[in-house]
Design an enzyme around this catalytic site. Structure first.
Site, PDB file in Angstrom:
ATOM      1  N   ASN A 266     -19.434   2.959  10.279  1.00 25.45           N
ATOM      2  CA  ASN A 266     -19.221   1.826   9.942  1.00 25.45           C
ATOM      3  C   ASN A 266     -18.926   1.079  11.351  1.00 25.45           C
ATOM      4  O   ASN A 266     -18.878  -0.115  11.464  1.00 25.45           O
ATOM      5  CB  ASN A 266     -17.985   1.706   9.042  1.00 25.45           C
ATOM      6  CG  ASN A 266     -18.394   2.399   7.599  1.00 25.45           C
ATOM      7  OD1 ASN A 266     -19.525   2.402   7.324  1.00 25.45           O
ATOM      8  ND2 ASN A 266     -17.244   2.703   6.931  1.00 25.45           N
TER       9      ASN A 266
ATOM     10  N   TYR B 176       0.899  -1.396  -0.128  1.00 29.24           N
ATOM     11  CA  TYR B 176      -0.105  -0.078   0.007  1.00 29.24           C
ATOM     12  C   TYR B 176       0.848   1.325   0.118  1.00 29.24           C
ATOM     13  O   TYR B 176       0.490   2.383  -0.263  1.00 29.24           O
ATOM     14  CB  TYR B 176      -0.887   0.036   1.213  1.00 29.24           C
ATOM     15  CG  TYR B 176      -2.028  -1.110   1.333  1.00 29.24           C
ATOM     16  CD1 TYR B 176      -2.141  -1.970   0.368  1.00 29.24           C
ATOM     17  CD2 TYR B 176      -2.761  -1.237   2.575  1.00 29.24           C
ATOM     18  CE1 TYR B 176      -3.057  -3.056   0.435  1.00 29.24           C
ATOM     19  CE2 TYR B 176      -3.470  -2.466   2.622  1.00 29.24           C
ATOM     20  CZ  TYR B 176      -3.766  -3.391   1.529  1.00 29.24           C
ATOM     21  OH  TYR B 176      -4.587  -4.224   1.821  1.00 29.24           O
TER      22      TYR B 176
ATOM     23  N   SER C  97     -12.835   4.168   4.839  1.00 25.73           N
ATOM     24  CA  SER C  97     -13.372   5.264   4.433  1.00 25.73           C
ATOM     25  C   SER C  97     -12.433   6.561   4.879  1.00 25.73           C
ATOM     26  O   SER C  97     -11.598   6.412   5.684  1.00 25.73           O
ATOM     27  CB  SER C  97     -14.644   5.591   5.105  1.00 25.73           C
ATOM     28  OG  SER C  97     -15.179   6.847   4.703  1.00 25.73           O
TER      29      SER C  97
ATOM     30  N   ARG D 253     -18.428   8.729   7.944  1.00 23.67           N
ATOM     31  CA  ARG D 253     -18.532   7.175   7.709  1.00 23.67           C
ATOM     32  C   ARG D 253     -17.709   6.245   8.384  1.00 23.67           C
ATOM     33  O   ARG D 253     -18.368   5.129   8.767  1.00 23.67           O
ATOM     34  CB  ARG D 253     -18.298   7.134   5.907  1.00 23.67           C
ATOM     35  CG  ARG D 253     -19.385   7.668   5.209  1.00 23.67           C
ATOM     36  CD  ARG D 253     -18.585   7.583   3.648  1.00 23.67           C
ATOM     37  NE  ARG D 253     -19.587   8.006   2.701  1.00 23.67           N
ATOM     38  CZ  ARG D 253     -19.287   7.795   1.347  1.00 23.67           C
ATOM     39  NH1 ARG D 253     -18.135   7.633   0.697  1.00 23.67           N
ATOM     40  NH2 ARG D 253     -20.395   8.245   0.530  1.00 23.67           N
TER      41      ARG D 253
HETATM   42  N1  NAP Z   1      -5.713  -8.457   1.568  1.00 25.97           N
HETATM   43  C1  NAP Z   1      -6.026  -8.041   0.099  1.00 25.97           C
HETATM   44  O1  NAP Z   1      -5.379  -8.415  -0.762  1.00 25.97           O
HETATM   45  C2  NAP Z   1      -6.907  -6.685   0.429  1.00 25.97           C
HETATM   46  C3  NAP Z   1      -7.278  -6.345  -0.946  1.00 25.97           C
HETATM   47  C4  NAP Z   1      -8.227  -5.116  -0.942  1.00 25.97           C
HETATM   48  C5  NAP Z   1      -8.466  -4.293   0.265  1.00 25.97           C
HETATM   49  N2  NAP Z   1      -7.792  -4.945   1.379  1.00 25.97           N
HETATM   50  C6  NAP Z   1      -7.992  -4.319   2.681  1.00 25.97           C
HETATM   51  O2  NAP Z   1      -9.443  -4.018   2.873  1.00 25.97           O
HETATM   52  C7  NAP Z   1      -9.851  -2.544   3.117  1.00 25.97           C
HETATM   53  C8  NAP Z   1     -11.185  -2.401   2.742  1.00 25.97           C
HETATM   54  O3  NAP Z   1     -11.285  -2.644   1.350  1.00 25.97           O
HETATM   55  P1  NAP Z   1     -11.609  -1.443   0.158  1.00 25.97           P
HETATM   56  O4  NAP Z   1     -10.707  -0.291   0.402  1.00 25.97           O
HETATM   57  O5  NAP Z   1     -11.125  -2.234  -1.137  1.00 25.97           O
HETATM   58  O6  NAP Z   1     -13.201  -1.437   0.012  1.00 25.97           O
HETATM   59  P2  NAP Z   1     -14.369  -1.162   1.064  1.00 25.97           P
HETATM   60  O7  NAP Z   1     -13.842  -0.866   2.445  1.00 25.97           O
HETATM   61  O8  NAP Z   1     -15.189  -2.345   0.711  1.00 25.97           O
HETATM   62  O9  NAP Z   1     -15.184   0.076   0.518  1.00 25.97           O
HETATM   63  C9  NAP Z   1     -14.394   1.371   0.514  1.00 25.97           C
HETATM   64  C10 NAP Z   1     -15.221   2.400  -0.501  1.00 25.97           C
HETATM   65  O10 NAP Z   1     -16.656   2.381   0.251  1.00 25.97           O
HETATM   66  C11 NAP Z   1     -16.710   3.799   0.695  1.00 25.97           C
HETATM   67  N3  NAP Z   1     -17.379   3.816   1.838  1.00 25.97           N
HETATM   68  C12 NAP Z   1     -16.899   3.574   2.952  1.00 25.97           C
HETATM   69  N4  NAP Z   1     -17.712   3.630   4.137  1.00 25.97           N
HETATM   70  C13 NAP Z   1     -19.291   4.042   3.459  1.00 25.97           C
HETATM   71  C14 NAP Z   1     -20.254   4.239   3.962  1.00 25.97           C
HETATM   72  N5  NAP Z   1     -20.483   4.228   5.162  1.00 25.97           N
HETATM   73  N6  NAP Z   1     -21.460   4.598   2.866  1.00 25.97           N
HETATM   74  C15 NAP Z   1     -20.922   4.460   1.651  1.00 25.97           C
HETATM   75  N7  NAP Z   1     -19.786   4.307   1.177  1.00 25.97           N
HETATM   76  C16 NAP Z   1     -18.844   3.747   2.006  1.00 25.97           C
HETATM   77  C17 NAP Z   1     -15.343   4.323   0.561  1.00 25.97           C
HETATM   78  O11 NAP Z   1     -15.415   5.830   0.477  1.00 25.97           O
HETATM   79  P3  NAP Z   1     -14.931   7.008   1.010  1.00 25.97           P
HETATM   80  O12 NAP Z   1     -13.363   6.502   1.255  1.00 25.97           O
HETATM   81  O13 NAP Z   1     -14.885   8.184   0.125  1.00 25.97           O
HETATM   82  O14 NAP Z   1     -15.931   7.104   2.247  1.00 25.97           O
HETATM   83  C18 NAP Z   1     -14.606   3.716  -0.476  1.00 25.97           C
HETATM   84  O15 NAP Z   1     -14.961   4.252  -1.909  1.00 25.97           O
HETATM   85  C19 NAP Z   1      -8.723  -1.924   2.407  1.00 25.97           C
HETATM   86  O16 NAP Z   1      -8.432  -0.441   2.709  1.00 25.97           O
HETATM   87  C20 NAP Z   1      -7.576  -2.747   2.901  1.00 25.97           C
HETATM   88  O17 NAP Z   1      -7.017  -2.260   3.954  1.00 25.97           O
HETATM   89  C21 NAP Z   1      -7.177  -5.995   1.632  1.00 25.97           C
END
Ligand code: NAP
Length: 265
Positions: free
Chosen positions: A242, A56, A233, A238
């Site tokens: 969450n 990251y 987020s 948010r």
């Molecule tokens: N191990 C792996 O291979 C792997 C892969 C991917 C991710 N990850 C980890 O998992 C974490 C989360 O996954 P992710 O970042 O892919 O996606 P996520 O947490 O599923 O979704 C993030 C998205 O949702 C939005 N969001 C967050 N809270 C919200 C709410 N209450 N209402 C509406 N929209 C909301 C965020 O926008 P805003 O930020 O604008 O609020 C962002 O666009 C990552 O940050 C990382 O740490 C691990």
């Protein structure tokens, strides 16, 4: 910062004895000052688990938040991940993570993907060594199928403590969840919202019945399954929403309705 701190998330005990919060703060793709501010706000809000990775390129920014926060280091569960291209350089990569994070241990070190699609036994042995040396408190994997977990165990006698994967109602797998439970592995959920269908009518109906949001329902569903979820987020409101899911409970029927949204199997 004036925002009220929410009740900390419940925790799950991992196989080697540490306790992992079931709700953590995801930090990808935040970087630099934005990542530092976001993690500071998350800790202020009440998060006690932070999910980062070498890949990251934000460990230094997360480390800056860990240094600046009032929350003591021992109250924060810090996760980082070994990229597959660091196989053969595991300890160099870990020491670089520790330096960037400004800590002498991480709470959980994951293999980020199966290296070259294989189980990555040689790297896994180094994670086991790192846990023995106390540089990491718990070890696990990410994006691994059950057969790869079994391969690691067959070669080393050690199962991962956590298996993180893309996990949302769309990706629910009863087989994976029970398979992990049988092996003493806690499932971790990444991308809980990005990989979900947030406009699904059944999720909306369940959310409405509780006066909650769809994202809160998804987080709560993970918590009730004992799955450690890491929503991201960049927005404080948010982040708070969450984490704020302990005031309602999904019924068995609602849990089943959400499980049945799976598009797998
Ligand atoms: N191990 C792996 O291979 C792997 C892969 C991917 C991710 N990850 C980890 O998992 C974490 C989360 O996954 P992710 O970042 O892919 O996606 P996520 O947490 O599923 O979704 C993030 C998205 O949702 C939005 N969001 C967050 N809270 C919200 C709410 N209450 N209402 C509406 N929209 C909301 C965020 O926008 P805003 O930020 O604008 O609020 C962002 O666009 C990552 O940050 C990382 O740490 C691990």
């Amino acid at each position: 910062m004036t925002q009220q701190t929410l009740t900390a998330a419940p925790t799950v005990q991992l196989a080697a004895g540490t306790h992992m919060p079931l709700i953590g703060f995801g930090t990808h793709p935040l970087r630099g000052a934005e990542a530092t501010e976001a993690v500071l706000h998350a800790l202020q809000t009440g998060y006690r688990s932070v999910d980062t990775a070498t890949r990251y390129q934000n460990q230094d920014a997360v480390g800056e938040a860990l240094r600046r926060t009032d929350v003591p280091r021992e109250e924060v569960f810090a996760t980082t991940k070994l990229p597959p291209d660091s196989v053969g350089y595991e300890f160099q990569t870990l020491h670089a993570s520790l330096k960037a994070l400004g800590t002498d241990y991480v709470d959980l070190w994951l293999m980020h993907w199966p290296p070259g699609g294989s189980a990555g036994v040689s790297a896994w042995k180094q994670l086991v060594r790192a846990r023995e040396k106390g540089l990491v408190r718990a070890i696990g994997v990410s994006n691994y199928q059950l057969r790869l977990l079994d391969q690691l165990h067959a070669e080393t006698g050690v199962y991962p403590e956590v298996a993180q994967l893309q996990w949302s109602p769309v990706h629910f797998s009863a087989r994976y969840l029970s398979g992990c439970a049988e092996r003493g592995v806690v499932v971790g959920a990444h991308s809980p919202f990005r990989s979900a269908r947030l406009d699904d009518p059944s999720l909306a109906a369940i959310a409405q019945a509780h006066g909650a949001s769809v994202t809160q329902v998804i987080v709560r569903w993970n918590v009730q399954h004992g799955v450690a979820v890491v929503p991201k987020s960049a927005h404080q409101d948010r982040m708070a929403t969450n984490l704020d899911v302990m005031w309602f409970e999904l019924s068995e029927t609602e849990m089943k309705t959400i499980d049945d949204l799976s598009e797998l199997e």
